[in-house]
Write a protein that holds these residues in place. Structure first.
Motif: not given
Length: 244
Positions: A13, A45-46, A48-49, A52-53, A67-68, A111
């Protein structure tokens, strides 16, 4: 990935992602030249997120996905989690203690996450003293953790052995070619540790102001371009290209 001579290690991101035309131009740039870099995505992001991106932005899938904020590492093509890393970072991790100690701190919103690999909060804007209160509480109770504040609002409390920088070091040591040439790219405070590893690195032109505090060094490039354009700019700076 150990056969790759080049690696792009990038946040998602507001670094790789943010300008569709710049993104297309970057990967066209790689296709047209002799570079065929391995890809490591390093995101807050985790899993699955992140997927998705990747699917929404039509990104190429990476060789490795971190991740994370560096607490989990997954391998293509089956996206199995690196169990050695998971065991190492969780050995001193106390998520329930952290949740108990921070539950009554005002002006923070936890969150929603599908796991407890990290504990993350959004801090109401204009209240940096709240961030100090969280960190002070954890320090007072001797909670082992890695504390990251970024983007003026995000607090990530991570296992003390984790973080983007440590995760990238582990992946390079275990899975990369010994003499690989790489570029690290990021835009916010949770990228600071990664960008300070001493490898060629770029702070994108649209980065958060917090990265202006990073000490300058010869391998840290501050790009004028934004998003993926900044990555291409830095790649040309560190690895001048030759047309096929």
């Amino acid at each position: 990935m150990k056969q790759k001579s080049y690696l792009l290690v990038t946040d998602l991101d507001n670094t790789l992602v943010g300008d569709p035309e710049a993104l297309k131009s970057l990967f066209t740039f790689y296709e047209e030249r002799d570079f065929n870099p391995g890809l490591i995505y390093v995101t807050g992001r985790h899993l699955h997120s992140a997927f998705s991106l990747i699917e929404r932005e039509k990104l190429p899938f990476p060789d490795i996905l971190i991740t994370d904020v560096g607490t989990a590492i997954y391998h293509a093509p089956d996206w199995s989690e690196d169990k050695t890393w998971a065991a190492w970072v969780s050995e001193t991790w106390l998520p329930e203690d952290i949740l108990s100690l921070t539950k009554n701190i005002p002006a923070i919103v936890q969150q929603k996450l599908p796991h407890q690999k990290r504990i993350s909060y959004t801090v109401h804007s204009g209240q940096p003293h709240i961030v100090d209160a969280i960190q002070s509480t954890l320090d007072t109770h001797n909670i082992p953790c890695h504390f990251v504040y970024s983007s003026g609002r995000d607090v990530d409390i991570l296992p003390e052995r984790s973080g983007k920088g440590k995760a990238v070091e582990y992946v390079l040591r275990e899975y990369a070619k010994k003499d690989v040439r790489l570029l690290l790219a990021g835009d916010s405070g949770n990228d600071a540790e990664m960008l300070s590893l001493g490898y060629p690195a770029v702070i994108v032109g649209n980065a958060q102001a917090e990265l202006s505090k990073l000490p300058s060094h010869t391998l840290l490039y501050r790009a004028k371009g934004y998003y993926a354009d900044a990555i291409k700019e830095a790649w040309n700076y560190f690895y001048p290209t030759v047309q096929k």
